[in-house]
Design a protein around this motif. Structure first.
Motif: not given
Length: 149
Positions: A1-16
């Motif tokens: 079964m596929t896991e779906v994760y949600f990563y909420h950026l607050e302190r770091r940028r996507l590039d980090d």
């Protein structure tokens, strides 16, 4: 079964955050595809993965490079899975129709962008309604990921 994760950026940028998440995926022996919303963003991410660290780089390719099956990380704007990835990262509001081919799908979104937060909430509801295992990750004060749901 596929896991779906949600990563909420607050302190770091996507590039980090993205290079670290991709490194962890490769350490697991997984191939990865990163789906962005535009070709310009794909090119910017490609440059990032070559230059994010003075000590290393992430081997990757784009459609311009050809031979997607040769790249452990593939950057794209399309929904296909050209490198046989186990994990798919969706950034900048990119949407995925079918998560089932992947062991994990990861939505990364900017917590300071109200539209991105609203899209993530809608994707969360859709993933739950489809029967996928979902989890929500948020950054703590030091920027480390903590599972919240």
């Amino acid at each position: 079964m596929t896991e779906v994760y949600f990563y909420h950026l607050e302190r770091r940028r996507l590039d980090d955050a993205l290079p670290t998440l991709l490194e962890r995926s490769l350490e697991r022996g997984w191939r990865a595809t990163v789906q962005a919303a535009s070709e310009e963003r794909v090119e910017a991410l490609s440059t990032l993965l070559w230059t994010y660290s003075e000590e290393s780089f992430l081997p990757h390719g784009t459609a311009r490079d050809g031979q997607p099956d040769m790249h452990p990380v593939f950057l794209t704007t399309s929904e296909d899975n050209p490198n046989g990835a186990h994990v798919r990262f969706l950034v900048d509001g990119a949407e995925l129709g079918d998560a089932s081919p992947y062991a994990r799908v990861v939505f990364i979104f900017d917590g300071s962008d109200t539209d991105a937060v609203a899209r993530a909430r809608a994707e969360w509801q859709a993933a739950k309604a489809s029967g996928y295992t979902v989890s929500y990750w948020q950054q703590d004060e030091t920027g480390r990921w903590q599972q919240k749901a």
